[in-house]
Design an enzyme around this catalytic site. Sequence first.
Site, PDB file in Angstrom:
ATOM      1  N   ASP A 212       0.860  -1.183   0.000  1.00 33.16           N
ATOM      2  CA  ASP A 212       0.000   0.000   0.000  1.00 33.16           C
ATOM      3  C   ASP A 212       0.895   1.232   0.000  1.00 33.16           C
ATOM      4  OD1 ASP A 212      -2.230  -1.786   0.514  1.00 33.16           O
ATOM      5  OD2 ASP A 212      -1.569  -1.806   2.615  1.00 33.16           O
ATOM      6  N   ASP A 252      -2.348  -3.010  -4.708  1.00 30.94           N
ATOM      7  CA  ASP A 252      -3.174  -3.356  -3.545  1.00 30.94           C
ATOM      8  C   ASP A 252      -3.896  -2.083  -3.098  1.00 30.94           C
ATOM      9  OD1 ASP A 252      -4.342  -4.866  -1.570  1.00 30.94           O
ATOM     10  OD2 ASP A 252      -2.570  -4.986  -0.305  1.00 30.94           O
ATOM     11  N   ASP A 256      -4.300   1.977   4.161  1.00 29.50           N
ATOM     12  CA  ASP A 256      -4.942   0.938   4.973  1.00 29.50           C
ATOM     13  C   ASP A 256      -4.596   1.116   6.447  1.00 29.50           C
ATOM     14  OD1 ASP A 256      -5.893  -0.101   2.634  1.00 29.50           O
ATOM     15  OD2 ASP A 256      -4.839  -2.010   2.755  1.00 29.50           O
ATOM     16  N   ARG A 308     -13.945   0.175  -1.495  1.00 29.27           N
ATOM     17  CA  ARG A 308     -13.270   0.415  -0.210  1.00 29.27           C
ATOM     18  C   ARG A 308     -13.042   1.901   0.040  1.00 29.27           C
ATOM     19  NH1 ARG A 308      -8.753  -4.505   0.056  1.00 29.27           N
ATOM     20  NH2 ARG A 308     -10.238  -6.192  -0.319  1.00 29.27           N
TER      21      ARG A 308
END
Length: 436
Positions: A212, A252, A256, A308
């Site tokens: 990430d 990805d 996060d 997301r």
Amino acid sequence: MKKVVKGLVLAALLIGGSTSTASAATSNLGKESLASNDGWASYGKGTRGGSGADSRHTFTVKNRSEFVRALSEGGNTPKIVYIEGSIDFNVDENNQPATAEHYAKKCGYDFNAYLKAYSPEKWGYDKEVSGPLEDARVCAQKEQKKQIVVNVPSNTSIIGVGKDAKILGGSLNISGVENVIVRNLAFEAPRDFFPQWDPTDGDQGEWNSEYDNIVVTNGAEHVWVDHNTFSDGRYHDKGFDEYFGRKFQQHDGLLDVTNTASYVTASYNVFQDHDKVSIIGSSDSKTSDRGRLKVTLHHNYYKNLTQRLPRVRYGEVHVYNNYYEFAKSTDYSFQYALGVGIDSKIYAQNNYFSFDYSVPLGNIIKDWKGTSIYEEGSYVKSPAGERQVNLLQETNKENGTKLDEKVGWKPSLYKKIYPTQSVPGTVKAQAGAGKL
């Protein structure tokens, strides 16, 4: 200002970095802490980053090696690291561009042999891949990881200089530390050169990647991510090949928060042109995340993304005054915005959703084994017009779900929640790198 300039020059000499200095405005950014009542990161002792750094721990860097050396100076001593220009993380020890072959040759990894060995016709879909070729892939992935993942210590501020500071293909790992600030940077999502083929992922298998742009994890606390721009940059998913009939996915997430991390505020960032943006809580089985994953997302600009935004498990997440904008003619097809995962407690207020095409209103919230989400003040603009919408009601009606509003908490750490119709103008004018 004299103390900061002196420190920047001294630091550049110590670590071999540039002797040029950040502007007065940028230098002031490095000395800033998160204001009180600005989201979960302001909880308790607040988030100061490296604002208390002395002249010996204030640096300006222009490449990866200088950046890594600056972060390592003084351990957890407060430090400010100014990034000037573009820093590419996929480079060798001489800061020259590194390709997949650069990492693969150290491990004897042969992609064509990997494809031949694990093709569904030969390997099937019943078990995960294993053996020497998978071991070589893991080895190559670790070689790349050593280069593009950089650990950030406690009490650090990382600040972009001016309007063109960038991190290309790099991942900031904020793991098990506290008191970190990242501001005014444009991030290009890292590409995993060595995704793993997992034939057991779904009915047709999937290529799964790591890395990430920023990951806050392993109990990290008090992190402020502000006025940055995140995107796939030069490498959109559309340009990736397919193998075994599935996209060779090299991306990805962008931001996060996982594994018992907490007290994070992400404000005035731009997230654009990407698939999986932010996951808060990465596993249904990670019950130790209960009582953690406290995150605030406000005044962020979510543009042409897939999913997301965020997806949440367990966490108490305040999502307010964000602007979501989606075009039909884009490389990234919208799936959902707010993902309601197991035991999640999203509190969403006054967010604005804009589509240039017709989209089912029940698709904006998605149930991922959750039970509750509090949502109010949402506006949706589409070819049918602009109107206030009860998204929870629309979700339950269209999908047969039974989500309720009983999240069990009410946010208090915010300054003001603005009327939803003012959100698009405010966010587009102020969010992103180069706007401070």
